[in-house]
Design a protein around this motif. Structure first.
Motif, PDB file in Angstrom:
ATOM      1  N   PHE A   1       0.849  -1.200   0.000  1.00 25.92           N
ATOM      2  CA  PHE A   1       0.000   0.000   0.000  1.00 25.92           C
ATOM      3  C   PHE A   1       0.883   1.248   0.000  1.00 25.92           C
ATOM      4  O   PHE A   1       0.652   2.194  -0.755  1.00 25.92           O
ATOM      5  CB  PHE A   1      -0.905   0.052   1.238  1.00 25.92           C
ATOM      6  CG  PHE A   1      -1.868  -1.092   1.379  1.00 25.92           C
ATOM      7  CD1 PHE A   1      -2.420  -1.724   0.280  1.00 25.92           C
ATOM      8  CD2 PHE A   1      -2.243  -1.525   2.633  1.00 25.92           C
ATOM      9  CE1 PHE A   1      -3.312  -2.768   0.422  1.00 25.92           C
ATOM     10  CE2 PHE A   1      -3.141  -2.563   2.800  1.00 25.92           C
ATOM     11  CZ  PHE A   1      -3.677  -3.189   1.699  1.00 25.92           C
ATOM     12  N   ALA A   2       1.897   1.241   0.845  1.00 22.09           N
ATOM     13  CA  ALA A   2       2.817   2.379   0.923  1.00 22.09           C
ATOM     14  C   ALA A   2       3.561   2.570  -0.402  1.00 22.09           C
ATOM     15  O   ALA A   2       3.778   3.704  -0.840  1.00 22.09           O
ATOM     16  CB  ALA A   2       3.799   2.196   2.075  1.00 22.09           C
ATOM     17  N   ALA A   3       3.927   1.460  -1.054  1.00 22.26           N
ATOM     18  CA  ALA A   3       4.609   1.550  -2.359  1.00 22.26           C
ATOM     19  C   ALA A   3       3.703   2.198  -3.408  1.00 22.26           C
ATOM     20  O   ALA A   3       4.168   3.002  -4.224  1.00 22.26           O
ATOM     21  CB  ALA A   3       5.063   0.166  -2.815  1.00 22.26           C
ATOM     22  N   TRP A   4       2.408   1.878  -3.402  1.00 25.41           N
ATOM     23  CA  TRP A   4       1.444   2.498  -4.323  1.00 25.41           C
ATOM     24  C   TRP A   4       1.336   3.990  -4.008  1.00 25.41           C
ATOM     25  O   TRP A   4       1.354   4.823  -4.918  1.00 25.41           O
ATOM     26  CB  TRP A   4       0.098   1.797  -4.221  1.00 25.41           C
ATOM     27  CG  TRP A   4      -1.044   2.368  -5.000  1.00 25.41           C
ATOM     28  CD1 TRP A   4      -2.265   2.688  -4.511  1.00 25.41           C
ATOM     29  CD2 TRP A   4      -1.118   2.656  -6.413  1.00 25.41           C
ATOM     30  NE1 TRP A   4      -3.093   3.169  -5.507  1.00 25.41           N
ATOM     31  CE2 TRP A   4      -2.414   3.156  -6.687  1.00 25.41           C
ATOM     32  CE3 TRP A   4      -0.221   2.554  -7.468  1.00 25.41           C
ATOM     33  CZ2 TRP A   4      -2.824   3.548  -7.962  1.00 25.41           C
ATOM     34  CZ3 TRP A   4      -0.639   2.945  -8.743  1.00 25.41           C
ATOM     35  CH2 TRP A   4      -1.912   3.427  -8.980  1.00 25.41           C
TER      36      TRP A   4
ATOM     37  N   LEU B   1      -4.119   7.799   0.498  1.00 25.75           N
ATOM     38  CA  LEU B   1      -3.192   8.222   1.556  1.00 25.75           C
ATOM     39  C   LEU B   1      -3.845   8.101   2.936  1.00 25.75           C
ATOM     40  O   LEU B   1      -3.212   7.645   3.893  1.00 25.75           O
ATOM     41  CB  LEU B   1      -2.733   9.661   1.324  1.00 25.75           C
ATOM     42  CG  LEU B   1      -1.765   9.902   0.176  1.00 25.75           C
ATOM     43  CD1 LEU B   1      -1.661  11.397  -0.135  1.00 25.75           C
ATOM     44  CD2 LEU B   1      -0.405   9.319   0.480  1.00 25.75           C
ATOM     45  N   CYS B   2      -5.107   8.494   3.034  1.00 24.75           N
ATOM     46  CA  CYS B   2      -5.819   8.419   4.317  1.00 24.75           C
ATOM     47  C   CYS B   2      -5.985   6.971   4.772  1.00 24.75           C
ATOM     48  O   CYS B   2      -5.777   6.663   5.955  1.00 24.75           O
ATOM     49  CB  CYS B   2      -7.178   9.106   4.214  1.00 24.75           C
ATOM     50  SG  CYS B   2      -7.076  10.903   4.078  1.00 24.75           S
ATOM     51  N   LEU B   3      -6.359   6.079   3.861  1.00 20.00           N
ATOM     52  CA  LEU B   3      -6.506   4.665   4.221  1.00 20.00           C
ATOM     53  C   LEU B   3      -5.171   4.066   4.650  1.00 20.00           C
ATOM     54  O   LEU B   3      -5.100   3.339   5.639  1.00 20.00           O
ATOM     55  CB  LEU B   3      -7.087   3.862   3.051  1.00 20.00           C
ATOM     56  CG  LEU B   3      -8.592   3.892   2.890  1.00 20.00           C
ATOM     57  CD1 LEU B   3      -9.004   3.245   1.569  1.00 20.00           C
ATOM     58  CD2 LEU B   3      -9.279   3.196   4.057  1.00 20.00           C
ATOM     59  N   THR B   4      -4.115   4.381   3.909  1.00 19.83           N
ATOM     60  CA  THR B   4      -2.796   3.849   4.256  1.00 19.83           C
ATOM     61  C   THR B   4      -2.374   4.360   5.626  1.00 19.83           C
ATOM     62  O   THR B   4      -1.826   3.608   6.448  1.00 19.83           O
ATOM     63  CB  THR B   4      -1.765   4.214   3.171  1.00 19.83           C
ATOM     64  OG1 THR B   4      -2.235   3.711   1.914  1.00 19.83           O
ATOM     65  CG2 THR B   4      -0.411   3.599   3.463  1.00 19.83           C
ATOM     66  N   SER B   5      -2.653   5.616   5.914  1.00 18.48           N
ATOM     67  CA  SER B   5      -2.355   6.177   7.225  1.00 18.48           C
ATOM     68  C   SER B   5      -3.176   5.480   8.312  1.00 18.48           C
ATOM     69  O   SER B   5      -2.665   5.172   9.398  1.00 18.48           O
ATOM     70  CB  SER B   5      -2.634   7.681   7.225  1.00 18.48           C
ATOM     71  OG  SER B   5      -2.335   8.233   8.489  1.00 18.48           O
TER      72      SER B   5
ATOM     73  N   PHE C   1       4.429   5.638  -5.305  1.00 18.04           N
ATOM     74  CA  PHE C   1       4.359   5.736  -6.763  1.00 18.04           C
ATOM     75  C   PHE C   1       3.519   6.951  -7.155  1.00 18.04           C
ATOM     76  O   PHE C   1       3.926   7.764  -7.991  1.00 18.04           O
ATOM     77  CB  PHE C   1       3.762   4.457  -7.363  1.00 18.04           C
ATOM     78  CG  PHE C   1       3.548   4.552  -8.840  1.00 18.04           C
ATOM     79  CD1 PHE C   1       4.588   4.265  -9.716  1.00 18.04           C
ATOM     80  CD2 PHE C   1       2.338   4.977  -9.362  1.00 18.04           C
ATOM     81  CE1 PHE C   1       4.409   4.392 -11.089  1.00 18.04           C
ATOM     82  CE2 PHE C   1       2.149   5.101 -10.727  1.00 18.04           C
ATOM     83  CZ  PHE C   1       3.193   4.806 -11.597  1.00 18.04           C
ATOM     84  N   LEU C   2       2.333   7.076  -6.547  1.00 19.45           N
ATOM     85  CA  LEU C   2       1.455   8.194  -6.884  1.00 19.45           C
ATOM     86  C   LEU C   2       2.055   9.534  -6.457  1.00 19.45           C
ATOM     87  O   LEU C   2       1.872  10.542  -7.148  1.00 19.45           O
ATOM     88  CB  LEU C   2       0.074   7.989  -6.264  1.00 19.45           C
ATOM     89  CG  LEU C   2      -0.725   6.836  -6.882  1.00 19.45           C
ATOM     90  CD1 LEU C   2      -2.000   6.587  -6.093  1.00 19.45           C
ATOM     91  CD2 LEU C   2      -1.029   7.105  -8.354  1.00 19.45           C
ATOM     92  N   LEU C   3       2.784   9.558  -5.355  1.00 18.99           N
ATOM     93  CA  LEU C   3       3.453  10.795  -4.941  1.00 18.99           C
ATOM     94  C   LEU C   3       4.454  11.260  -5.997  1.00 18.99           C
ATOM     95  O   LEU C   3       4.604  12.460  -6.228  1.00 18.99           O
ATOM     96  CB  LEU C   3       4.150  10.615  -3.596  1.00 18.99           C
ATOM     97  CG  LEU C   3       3.224  10.604  -2.390  1.00 18.99           C
ATOM     98  CD1 LEU C   3       3.940  10.070  -1.156  1.00 18.99           C
ATOM     99  CD2 LEU C   3       2.647  11.998  -2.145  1.00 18.99           C
TER     100      LEU C   3
ATOM    101  N   ASP D   1       3.237  18.467  -7.393  1.00 20.18           N
ATOM    102  CA  ASP D   1       2.633  19.680  -6.824  1.00 20.18           C
ATOM    103  C   ASP D   1       1.386  19.361  -6.009  1.00 20.18           C
ATOM    104  O   ASP D   1       0.609  20.240  -5.672  1.00 20.18           O
ATOM    105  CB  ASP D   1       2.303  20.679  -7.932  1.00 20.18           C
ATOM    106  CG  ASP D   1       1.301  20.131  -8.940  1.00 20.18           C
ATOM    107  OD1 ASP D   1       0.930  18.935  -8.854  1.00 20.18           O
ATOM    108  OD2 ASP D   1       0.866  20.898  -9.814  1.00 20.18           O
ATOM    109  N   GLY D   2       1.186  18.065  -5.718  1.00 21.49           N
ATOM    110  CA  GLY D   2       0.019  17.639  -4.950  1.00 21.49           C
ATOM    111  C   GLY D   2      -1.146  17.192  -5.806  1.00 21.49           C
ATOM    112  O   GLY D   2      -2.078  16.573  -5.313  1.00 21.49           O
TER     113      GLY D   2
END
Length: 180
Positions: free
Chosen positions: A71-74, A143-147, A77-79, A84-85
């Motif tokens: 999940f963190a790797a995904w 990001l929220c789910l991974t957190s 990747f998206l980051l 610029d967010g």
């Protein structure tokens, strides 16, 4: 009692999606990867949703623990695709809108004015909502789910700075303070 032990299905979905993940963290639109894109559109969040649904049904953290690194790797990747967010790509966007709100790809090819590059005949894409807006919103949810998974596993969340950056960029780009 009527859920037919769907928790096992969610576990299998997570395993299947992980089996298609690239070393760089990219997911695919389908698992097994038969059609769609690599990397998947950021709206492809079934991987995380399946793990959360398994957890909600069972209270068992095993699936979250097994997949957290992926999940963190995904997310990472998206980051890399959101310097610029705002996510810098989108295939689907708000693809399931009402017909009168969509650009529909002409199945016989005589309407070049509304043809969308890369879409199959019959596909639709919102004429009002930018795809990157939807992709960025779902990326924020990812990001929220991974957190939340990190919080469940360790008592500490993750991706706090990144969540703030994506949320702020999203609101700055698409929230009109004058009409709120």
């Amino acid at each position: 009692p009527y859920n037919f032990n769907c928790a096992r299905l969610f576990e299998k979905i997570a395993d299947d999606i992980r089996s298609e993940q690239s070393p760089d963290g990219a997911l695919t639109c389908t698992a097994p990867f038969v059609y769609g894109e690599r990397p998947a559109d950021p709206v492809c969040c079934a991987y995380l949703v399946a793990a959360m649904e398994h957890y909600k049904m069972t209270g068992d953290t095993r699936v979250i623990k097994k997949h957290y690194g992926n999940f963190a790797a995904w997310c990472n990747f998206l980051l890399r695709h959101a310097p610029d967010g705002i996510v810098d790509y989108s295939y689907y966007g708000d693809w399931a809108g009402p017909e009168d709100s969509c650009f529909c790809v002409d199945t016989i090819g005589n309407s070049e004015s509304e043809r969308l590059e890369g879409y199959e005949p019959g596909a639709a894409n919102s004429r009002y909502i930018p795809g990157k807006m939807i992709s960025t919103a779902v990326f924020y949810m990812t990001l929220c789910l991974t957190s939340e998974f990190a919080e469940i596993l360790t008592g500490k969340g993750s991706f706090a700075e990144e969540k703030t950056r994506v949320k702020t960029a999203f609101l700055n780009k698409w929230f009109d303070k004058k009409t709120a």
